[in-house]
Motif scaffolding. Structure first.
Motif: not given
Length: 150
Positions: A130-131, A14
């Motif tokens: 996320d995006d 991440n």
């Protein structure tokens, strides 16, 4: 050519994804005359800091605080850097699992002491990126780099 120093502690997938997005933004084709130097926090030297014209710092929020690696980076560079780098542009990101507030307070306190000038709001969030997070990370890198363009 100006130099943007990206100092990070990215031991997880991440955190690596966030770093990659920041660097991609800083190296966007529209950014000219900016050398982007990426260093791991534990390997970053005072010379690296003094040679840079701007900074992006990336950390995890660990047990409510900065990662030990980023804290160490500031510990070994703060005294000299606080005089020599005053006014330089910067921003940062903090990623955590449950809380980033302590790490955010630490980043604000440390960079205020350094006299650095925040040129874009930091990216601070919880959970997997996320995006939208990755787009914001790219924008953060691009914005700091763009402030260094001649």
């Amino acid at each position: 050519m100006a130099r943007l120093l990206v100092v990070h502690h990215s031991p997880t997938p991440n955190l690596r994804a966030i770093l990659d997005a920041v660097v991609a933004g800083a190296r966007h084709e529209d950014i000219e005359d900016v050398d982007v130097v990426v260093t791991e926090a534990l390997s970053t030297t005072l010379d690296d800091v003094l040679a840079a014209d701007g900074y992006v710092i990336g950390t995890s929020a660990n047990i409510g605080y900065l990662s030990g690696a980023v804290k160490h980076f500031f510990d070994v560079t703060f005294d000299t850097a606080s005089e020599a780098t005053r006014g330089r542009p910067f921003s940062y990101w903090v990623h955590g699992r449950s809380d980033t507030s302590g790490a955010e307070r630490a980043m604000e306190s440390i960079t205020t002491g350094l006299g650095w000038h925040k040129v874009v709001d930091p990216l601070c969030f919880l959970g997997p990126p996320d995006d939208a997070h990755l787009a914001a990370a790219s924008e953060l890198g691009a914005t700091v780099a763009a402030t260094l363009m001649s």
